[in-house]
Design an enzyme around this catalytic site. Structure first.
Site, PDB file in Angstrom:
ATOM      1  N   SER A 178       0.848  -1.196   0.000  1.00  0.00           N
ATOM      2  CA  SER A 178       0.000   0.000   0.000  1.00  0.00           C
ATOM      3  C   SER A 178       0.883   1.246   0.000  1.00  0.00           C
ATOM      4  O   SER A 178       1.658   1.460  -0.931  1.00  0.00           O
ATOM      5  CB  SER A 178      -0.964  -0.040   1.183  1.00  0.00           C
ATOM      6  N   ASP A 226      -9.113  -4.466  -6.343  1.00  0.00           N
ATOM      7  CA  ASP A 226      -8.764  -3.536  -5.263  1.00  0.00           C
ATOM      8  C   ASP A 226      -9.654  -2.298  -5.350  1.00  0.00           C
ATOM      9  O   ASP A 226      -9.484  -1.462  -6.230  1.00  0.00           O
ATOM     10  CB  ASP A 226      -7.288  -3.148  -5.387  1.00  0.00           C
ATOM     11  N   HIS A 238      -7.624  -5.128  -1.720  1.00  0.00           N
ATOM     12  CA  HIS A 238      -6.369  -4.499  -1.323  1.00  0.00           C
ATOM     13  C   HIS A 238      -5.513  -5.423  -0.458  1.00  0.00           C
ATOM     14  O   HIS A 238      -4.285  -5.396  -0.525  1.00  0.00           O
ATOM     15  CB  HIS A 238      -6.679  -3.204  -0.570  1.00  0.00           C
TER      16      HIS A 238
END
Length: 729
Positions: free
Chosen positions: A598, A673, A705
């Site tokens: 991320s 995602d 995600h």
């Protein structure tokens, strides 16, 4: 070519030895992805009972009642085996008089926090179990304060049920998919403000305050879902406001159950704002509404009359950077109806302050070059009105429990062990459960009596996990710090191979997340991807975990230096980290890598591109590659709008620096995602291809995600990353 083939072949053989448990390597990937070898036991689902002598907990699909002093099970309050079709209890809540239980079952996630479920009402007096509603699945069901009603949302509208006759009342009828949401939040509020249940009962249960989101003008993002066997993918669309684009228009309303009328709250004429929280005060019929401007650097508290909707400005605070949203969560109104407590960063560190209801500062309650991390509560039944909180006063790497009185005096440290503490305190402040862990010890759960701070008993000590850890001889965290070129001190720790020898040189993999306010380096047990990192040490790697500037627990100047230029200082710090590590005699300076997920994937990409020749390899999982693709609330909080700060968006985008790639790069992303869109990976790949750069990439079909859904997904991911490092670092 032959050498490259042999290298990959040997790497594959070594990986096989590791994952099948031969030789000295004992951890397998399946241990931490499938088998639960390192599962940590805790005590969850705690509900403190009104009489102060008992608490309940959800264990093995049963709600059990425990004697606080003895720890003995006094009663099975509800057995989940009696639910329809053998459903599992996901969570539960008692009515205020503890005569009823609201049971959540069949919880089905929508996004990160949102869900729908089937709810049941269990009456402890009649022993009857009743489905809350037969008109479709619900979300966020909540008892009224007197326990006579339950409010919930369904398909963008707000409802409540009268429990005396189970009649259902529809509060709103304007809800429409992709347009109007009543009582629940939109995607961006859920993700960035942790708000899903967007309604609250008044203290008397006579009114319901709720949000309405008008997202008609919010642009849609679409993803394709690749279902097995389907000839054509399914097109999934949802509202996602990217930086600089239009948000939903949010309004606040108050429904009067007696008149069945809705009053609109006056929250000002400006519509391009955020309302992160609403809550009822201790003053009858007075609603508190927190308002943030679009750039999130001005924080207001409005007090709204619940009958007329008229409001007054009670408090305002402005910052040169951005507001820490914790200030909204810490807001606590006192029973005297004259004061409230709130946190703030005026001193350069987050502390607690006491104000009058009119917004006049009475006093700063805590002070020092350290931060209040968690405001637990205030016991107003005591004359001194002690306030309980967790802070970093002993060290930025720790969380310790303190109390202080309402005059800001008689500060007392209650926790007595180094490490990380978190606390679940009973509603009457008579007892608290302390969850403690440290670098060398997994969670220990203990029950304390608050009045004398004496431990009553140990609830969980994780002895089985301790035995597992001892048998595997895991690497200990070796803490270190170093100064960057501008004299900034950064904290980190190393995980070294158990057969570590000072005279040898080892490859190093740096792990980081680096997002604003985050923290990976603490005196706490394990951490993100900890057991994979342990596996890497068994393969002969050193893993370094480091927090850059922009991370939390060290004050405003350290955290908010990244304002308007995310990525700049973080990348500089990890390049400095590589220089520092490379200067150590036991580090092979030509074999330093970095990875992250991320925000961490964003930084690992940027560092590899900007950090030649200090880095050989990087892995980026689900990275943001340009903040222009990310959502409004998060991105503009730190960068302002792209229209106002284009350089802040582009100067430190990995896409901008793609042509500088010299090392080995593995890019991983899920096509499903909903948070950091697959679009980020696609456009970075295009930039790398245009620059003639070779790299590796992998996508996970329909995974979100966290890349978790599906059998073997996490096992596949960690095995692929391990194999990549064996061949490229």
């Amino acid at each position: 070519m032959i050498f490259a083939y042999l290298k990959k072949y040997l790497a594959a053989i070594l990986l096989l030895l590791v994952t099948t448990g031969y030789g000295q390597q004992k951890i397998t990937i399946e241990d931490f992805t499938e088998k639960g070898t390192f599962s940590q036991r805790s005590i969850g689902g705690i509900n403190w009972m009104n009489d102060g002598n008992y608490y309940t907990s959800l264990i093995d699909n049963r709600i059990l009642k425990f004697n606080i002093i003895t720890g003995e099970t006094e009663d099975v309050i509800f057995d989940g085996a009696s639910l329809d079709k053998q459903k599992r209890i996901n969570r539960y809540q008692f009515s205020a008089d503890e005569g009823k239980i609201l049971i959540t079952t069949d919880r089905q996630a929508i996004y990160r926090r949102s869900y729908t479920a089937d709810f049941y009402i269990y009456d402890l007096n009649t022993k009857s179990l009743t489905l809350l509603s037969e008109n479709g699945r619900q979300a966020y069901a909540t008892f009224s304060p007197d326990g006579s009603r339950v409010a919930f949302t369904r398909k963008n509208n707000l409802y409540y049920v009268n429990l005396n006759d189970m009649s259902e009342v529809q509060v709103t009828d304007t809800g429409e998919a992709q347009k109007i949401i009543n009582g629940s939040s939109d995607w961006v509020y859920e993700e960035e403000l942790s708000l899903t249940k967007a309604f609250c009962w008044s203290p008397t249960g006579e009114k319901l305050a709720f949000y309405t989101f008008d997202e008609s003008h919010v642009k849609e993002y679409n993803m394709q879902k690749w279902k097995d066997g389907a000839l054509y993918p399914e097109d999934y669309r949802y509202k996602y406001p990217k930086a600089g684009e239009r948000n939903a228009i949010v309004t606040i309303h108050i429904f009067d159950l007696a008149t069945q009328k809705i009053v609109d709250a006056d929250i000002g004429e400006e519509w391009d704002i955020y309302i992160p929280r609403i809550k009822w005060t201790k003053t009858k019929d007075l609603l508190s509404v927190i308002r943030l401007n679009r750039l999130q650097n001005k924080f207001n508290i409005l007090h709204v009359n619940g009958s007329t909707g008229k409001s007054s400005l009670a408090f305002t605070q402005s910052y040169s950077t951005y507001v820490d949203i914790d200030e909204a969560d810490d807001l606590t109104y006192l029973n005297d109806g004259k004061h409230f407590i709130i946190s703030g960063e005026k001193s350069g560190f987050k502390h607690l302050y006491l104000y009058t209801m009119e917004g006049k500062l009475v006093r700063q309650l805590t002070s020092g070059d350290w931060e209040v991390k968690t405001f637990i509560g205030i016991d107003e039944s005591q004359r001194s009105k002690p306030i309980y909180y967790l802070s970093t006063e002993t060290s930025p790497l720790e969380r310790q429990l303190y109390k202080i009185d309402l005059k800001g005096r008689k500060k007392t440290k209650l926790s007595d062990q180094p490490g990380i503490n978190s606390v679940n305190m009973s509603a009457d402040f008579s007892y608290y459960i302390n969850y403690h862990h440290s670098a060398n010890t997994p969670i220990n759960v203990k029950l304390f009596r608050t009045s004398n701070n004496k431990m009553i008993r140990v609830l969980e000590s994780n002895e089985k996990l301790k035995e597992t850890i001892a048998s595997l001889n895991l690497s200990k965290k070796d803490y270190f710090s170093f100064k960057t070129i501008d004299e900034t001190t950064l904290e980190g720790y190393l995980l070294k191979p158990n057969d570590f020898q000072e005279e040898k040189q080892y490859p190093v993999l740096i792990y980081q997340y680096s997002g604003p306010g985050s923290q990976n380096v603490t005196n706490g047990w394990a951490g993100s991807h900890f057991y994979w990192h342990q596996l890497l040490t068994q393969l002969g790697y050193i893993v370094a975990v480091i927090d850059s500037r922009g991370t939390g627990s060290r004050g405003v100047d350290f955290q908010k230096i990244t304002y308007k230029q995310l990525g700049k200082y973080e990348a500089e710090d990890y390049i400095e980290a590589a220089k520092y590590l490379g200067s150590q005699p036991f580090v092979d300076a030509k074999r330093i890598g970095i990875w992250g997920w991320s925000y961490g994937g964003y930084i690992s990409s940027l560092v590899l591109f900007k950090g030649a020749p200090y880095f050989k390899t990087a892995i980026a999982v689900s990275p943001v590659t340009t903040w222009r693709y990310y959502d409004t609330i998060y991105t503009e909080r730190y960068l302002q709008k792209p229209q106002d700060n284009p350089a802040g968006y582009d100067d430190n985008s990995p896409i901008t620096h793609a042509a500088k790639l010299e090392g080995n790069f593995l890019l991983i992303h899920g096509t499903g995602d909903d948070n950091v869109h697959f679009q980020n990976a696609v456009n970075l790949q295009n930039a790398l291809i245009s620059a003639g750069k070779q790299f590796h990439s992998f996508y996970y079909p329909d995974r979100a995600h966290g890349i978790r859904k599906g059998k073997n997904t996490r096992t596949h991911l960690y095995r692929m990353m391990t194999d990549y490092l064996l061949g490229n670092l």
